[in-house]
Design a protein around this motif. Sequence first.
Motif, PDB file in Angstrom:
ATOM      1  N   UNK A  80      31.652  37.133  38.390  1.00 44.24           N
ATOM      2  CA  UNK A  80      32.944  37.320  39.019  1.00 44.24           C
ATOM      3  C   UNK A  80      33.524  38.652  38.560  1.00 44.24           C
ATOM      4  N   UNK A  81      33.792  39.529  39.538  1.00 45.34           N
ATOM      5  CA  UNK A  81      34.251  40.886  39.227  1.00 45.34           C
ATOM      6  C   UNK A  81      35.764  41.038  39.289  1.00 45.34           C
ATOM      7  N   UNK A  82      36.408  40.254  40.131  1.00 42.41           N
ATOM      8  CA  UNK A  82      37.862  40.379  40.268  1.00 42.41           C
ATOM      9  C   UNK A  82      38.402  39.130  40.938  1.00 42.41           C
ATOM     10  N   UNK A  83      39.595  38.748  40.520  1.00 43.39           N
ATOM     11  CA  UNK A  83      40.326  37.684  41.199  1.00 43.39           C
ATOM     12  C   UNK A  83      41.794  38.032  41.141  1.00 43.39           C
ATOM     13  N   UNK A  84      42.494  37.760  42.202  1.00 46.42           N
ATOM     14  CA  UNK A  84      43.923  38.057  42.193  1.00 46.42           C
ATOM     15  C   UNK A  84      44.469  38.161  43.606  1.00 46.42           C
ATOM     16  N   UNK A  85      45.752  38.394  43.684  1.00 48.86           N
ATOM     17  CA  UNK A  85      46.406  38.540  44.982  1.00 48.86           C
ATOM     18  C   UNK A  85      46.067  39.902  45.581  1.00 48.86           C
ATOM     19  N   UNK A  86      45.911  39.912  46.897  1.00 46.28           N
ATOM     20  CA  UNK A  86      45.534  41.138  47.598  1.00 46.28           C
ATOM     21  C   UNK A  86      46.643  41.651  48.499  1.00 46.28           C
TER      22      UNK A  86
END
Length: 403
Positions: free
Chosen positions: A1-7
């Motif tokens: 997993x490289x990134x997670x968050x609001x876009x």
Amino acid sequence: MLHRGFDTLALSIQANIGPKLFEYLEAQKAIAEDEQRELLISYEGPQFLLKPYGGKGYRFLLDGGPDGASWAIKKPNARDKWGIRITFGSFFLATYGLGAAKAHCERVLDCLGVRFGPDDVSISRADFCVDVLVNDLTLKPDNLVMHSSTGRRDHVAQDDIAVHGKSGWVSSVTAGSIANRQVIIYNKRSEVIARGKTHWWDIWNHTLRNGLGNTNAAVTLHKGQPIGPLTPDADKAKHNQVWRVEFRAGKDLLKDTWGIRTWAQFFDRYGDLCRSTGELVRYAEPDPSDTNRSRWPNHPLWDVVCAEMNDDLIEMRSGADPNPMKEVHRAEHIASLLKQVTGTCITIAALEGWEHEELPVAFSGFAERMTDAVNDNPERSAKQLQDAKDRYVFIRQPDAPPT
């Protein structure tokens, strides 16, 4: 997993700007319209680029740069109390997180003299994404399974799927409508290269260096394969692909189905909304022995994504330093402009009959002519320089993070 968050995050404020700010914006917009350019303005501290036009019922459109938001402001009207719309993009949300977005809204609105209460906030769109490093994934639209939810207004049907790609290779699959519930799986690496979104290389490589989220799942996906650093040129074919899964919640889903409007409701319920989306829409592994699609098991990609979305969603941010990313953006923009200038000068040389070996002499002559033009009209050239500085104010130099 490289990134997670609001876009993406969009919200409206039930308030109108005061007469002093309205008069200021009217006067500045008149200048912007007259000069047909974005105008750098500052009001009680915050800086914006004011566009010379409005749109969709909003009289003023302001851009706060990568460390800010886009602001749309209506002409004050007692019969239309929802006078301000604020939109945060992917750079801000990935770099600083949702908590910083809320704080930024409140700080800037306070500077603008706008007074509002907790119930005067209406969140109308929220996109949450997870980027996963996956090797050898071939996206198959038929593997996207929508569970039956007859009679529910947030239902996503199998025929709501849109597919994009070329030459027999699927690059994205989208299910649902942006006004309601939408799920999209797409090759983020290809999009970053195509659109020049260079900050994502820094964000992804920061994660690879420092670790983030469900590392065991990442190791399982990449057993025996190299996992970085990621660059635009490395492993173009099958390895080091980055696939993004994005859950998009529109106004209808947020308000009508989940009763989410205010910040408090958003913090309390949005995680459950994401979990529900991951159950209603799944990317599955086909089971040749079972014709019932609803019983197909999740693809490992989907298990990783849902595990990450089940974590705390509020304060997620990449942790990458935004200033190096801005410096890269500035350097790339300079390189692009220099390429254009060089091409233009070569075209002029061709028109004037210069030969290839004479180009250095021709370029020197062009420089002398440009210097003469600047000296002949210093006021005009000074204004052009200042206009350019204003236009690129947000990438000319590193800024402090938003508060």
